[in-house]
Design an enzyme around this catalytic site. Structure first.
Site, short mmCIF file in Angstrom:
data_model
loop_
_atom_site.label_atom_id
_atom_site.label_comp_id
_atom_site.label_asym_id
_atom_site.label_seq_id
_atom_site.Cartn_x
_atom_site.Cartn_y
_atom_site.Cartn_z
N ASP A 21 -11.27 -10.36 10.05
CA ASP A 21 -9.85 -10.13 10.33
C ASP A 21 -9.67 -8.83 11.12
O ASP A 21 -8.83 -7.99 10.78
CB ASP A 21 -9.04 -10.08 9.03
CG ASP A 21 -7.53 -10.20 9.27
OD1 ASP A 21 -7.14 -10.70 10.35
OD2 ASP A 21 -6.75 -9.78 8.40
N CYS A 45 0.85 -1.19 0.00
CA CYS A 45 0.00 0.00 0.00
C CYS A 45 0.88 1.24 0.00
O CYS A 45 1.81 1.35 0.81
CB CYS A 45 -0.92 -0.01 1.21
SG CYS A 45 -2.21 1.25 1.14
#
Length: 646
Positions: free
Chosen positions: A185, A76
């Site tokens: 998650d 990212c």
């Protein structure tokens, strides 16, 4: 430019390209980059093509900036639209990592689930496209990274901070569950923090649609330390598993590590399946109760999101409206809007600097004089505030043995970071250990008229040599034999000044410690430092050392004990310390009893003439002791018995 082969699917790609330009991200508006800055970006394709990302269909270009994070499939980066200057977080997934159909399906599922989500506490999905090398997913930029970064810098957070973040997580999670989406998650690294310290739930790589119980996915997924037991047992993944993960997040932020973390993954999974973990005594009672309610083996027994928000942890605890940016790296000043605290600040301001201009010097002197008088009145009656009188002869008063202690409710306790918390296990452990040792010593002690031979060279002992009870306004001050001065304040916090008066140690709880040089103490702690300094000056000028035990250099004691609790009766003062030391000061004749060491247990007795002797408890048990010492041991036993929860 023609689209590269292997685009995700017609539908998601067309939706991203339908508009002539992607919506502006949360970063700088178009006006944020002007003139030379935009020209610089526009000139980059020829000079540094590797840093540019180009949308094959629209031709729009983005400058790839710093790396924000990386995972199993993607990296990212920060990315800036070269035309508008809008900033994004772009998730870059190499085509080589999604070559297999099931891998590509995973990315498509993430996009499908995330693209339509619109909530204040969900990372905003902007748009996506791909080229021959990568898939690009453009997301809202959260410039302060993630809660994992804050946790790594801070290790533990204050309960008001945890409430602040959990409320936002719960808000986002409730929205997801209402839309039939499971995150699967939830962990610190997937809670992103914006420039304004607002939390956003992100990373939907493992997210899934909620299915009926009989159709739920049985695959094991998630991060090991946060996985629910039913997931490990392949019983399916429902909303309750997200709630479990949230409990693990709460525990990690409060305690510094996940509840089931071990060095071995199999052992971690075993602990999760058996719900085997410990709740630190430093947590408040509401925090312990909420964690115990969430971390339950059966999903049916866990509270819903609404029930969590109605729990005492949230309804009775202070939650700040906003956290300062500095809280990313250091403990913030979180002062609830409490009239009592305002009064406390007002009083300390008037006593320690920042005096009102309208007051003349005479008024200021009167205030300080009043404080001194108050300190004298509260402490002199039961304290060594003047040269000691000749010791009375004869045995100690019979009432020490036969009369039950009166007025023995705890007067001060080092608590968690708030008000109204139940006595912690740390105090209980000290009490139970001392009780067991004293009972064992006294029960088998034979009659004797004198004490056995003391230890010739006992280890240096850190004990309370002076004390001041000013709990009607501020707290309990004391000086250790190492010359360290400390105050256990009425709000449960603890502050100490080193022997050389150069370092300040601050403990908001018994397990959280911060140290500062005297000149670098945060402004929020200055009132407490002022009180601490005044106590130090007062004890130095007015109080005598309570015995002739050898002094201990502070450099030899790297972790001096903290006062956990103090209790006053009509005849004695009981003090319990974090290293297990128990000290009892008797008012009438200024004798003192100190239990320390534990392996083996040492008993130090400071007699009326101020002389001090240290004995092995095992020797007292075998050989007996003088009536004076025996009576005080029995009285100490009675005091401890009253403190025991059993």
């Amino acid at each position: 430019m023609e689209p590269a082969a292997g685009f995700l699917s017609p539908r998601p790609f067309q939706r991203a390209a339908a508009a002539p330009a992607p919506p502006a991200g949360p970063g700088p508006p178009p006006s944020a980059l002007r003139g030379p800055e935009l020209e610089m970006l526009a000139g980059l394709p020829t000079s540094d093509p590797g840093r540019l990302i180009t949308d094959p269909r629209s031709g729009r270009t983005y400058l790839k900036g710093r790396l924000l994070g990386k995972g199993g499939f993607a990296r990212c980066y920060e990315a800036t639209d070269t035309e508008t200057g809008s900033a994004y977080a772009v998730k870059v997934i190499p085509q080589s990592r999604v070559a297999k159909p099931h891998q590509r399906e995973k990315i498509l599922n993430e996009i499908e689930l995330h693209r339509d989500l619109q909530h204040r506490h969900i990372v905003r999905f902007s748009h996506h496209f791909e080229d021959a090398d990568n898939i690009y997913i453009f997301l809202e930029l959260c410039s302060r990274k993630s809660l994992a970064h804050i946790w790594k810098a801070r290790h533990t957070l204050l309960e008001p901070e945890v409430r602040y973040y959990l409320r936002q997580i719960l808000s986002g999670l409730k929205y997801l569950h209402q839309r039939g989406i499971l995150h699967r998650d939830l962990k610190l690294g997937n809670f992103f923090i914006t420039e304004n310290m607002e939390l956003k739930v992100g990373d939907f790589g493992l997210a899934a649609r909620l299915e009926p119980p009989e159709q739920r996915k049985k695959t094991i997924c998630g991060t090991p330390n946060y996985v629910a037991p039913e997931v490990l047992l392949r019983q399916g993944h429902g909303p309750e598993a997200d709630v479990w993960s949230l409990g693990c997040v709460m525990y990690t932020l409060l305690c510094g590590s996940p509840p089931f973390e071990t060095a071995d993954l199999k052992e971690t999974y075993r602990c999760i399946k058996q719900v085997h973990y410990t709740l630190p005594a430093s947590l408040s009672l509401p925090a312990r109760q909420l964690l115990a309610a969430i971390l339950r083996a059966s999903p049916r027994d866990r509270p819903s999101i609404d029930q969590i928000l109605r729990h005492d942890f949230f309804t009775k605890g202070y939650t700040p409206d906003r956290l300062p940016i500095s809280s990313c790296v250091t403990v913030p000043d979180l002062t609830p809007p409490n009239p009592a605290r305002s009064l406390f600040a007002k009083v300390t301001k008037s006593l320690f600097g920042r005096k009102k201009k309208s007051k003349n010097h005479a008024q200021e002197r009167d205030e300080v004089s009043g404080l001194v008088s108050g300190l004298m009145r509260t402490s002199v009656g039961h304290q060594d505030a003047r040269p000691e009188a000749p010791a009375a002869s004869g045995p100690a008063p019979v009432s020490l043995v036969e009369t039950a202690p009166e007025d023995s409710s705890p007067r001060g306790t080092l608590a968690s970071s708030g008000d109204g918390f139940e006595e912690g296990l740390t105090v209980a452990t000290v009490v139970e250990s001392a009780l067991c040792a004293l009972r064992n010593c006294i029960a088998f002690m034979p009659p004797a008229e004198q004490n056995p031979a003391p230890l010739a060279q006992p280890e240096p002992l850190v004990w309370v040599s002076k004390w001041v009870d000013y709990s009607n306004k501020f707290g309990f001050g004391y000086q250790l034999s190492s010359r360290r001065v400390a105050v256990l304040f009425n709000d449960g916090t603890h502050m100490a000044l080193s022997a050389n008066r150069k370092t300040v140690h601050y403990n908001p709880t018994s397990t959280k410690h911060f140290s500062f040089s005297v000149g670098a103490v945060p402004r929020a702690l200055q009132p407490q430092l002022g009180i601490l300094r005044y106590f130090a000056s007062y004890m130095e000028q007015h109080l005598m050392k309570g015995g002739d035990l050898p002094s201990v250099e502070e450099v030899e004691v790297p972790a001096p004990p903290l006062l956990l609790q103090w209790v006053k009766t009509d005849q004695a003062l009981l003090m319990l310390f974090s290293d297990g030391t128990v000290q009892v000061n008797f008012y009438g004749d200024h004798t003192k009893l100190i239990l320390s060491g534990w392996e083996p247990l040492l008993v130090t007795f400071v007699a009326r003439n101020r002389s001090a002797c240290t004995y092995l408890a095992s020797h007292l048990r075998q050989l007996g002791c003088s009536p004076d010492l025996r009576q005080r041991l029995r009285y100490a036993l009675r005091l401890l018995r009253d403190r025991s929860p059993a």
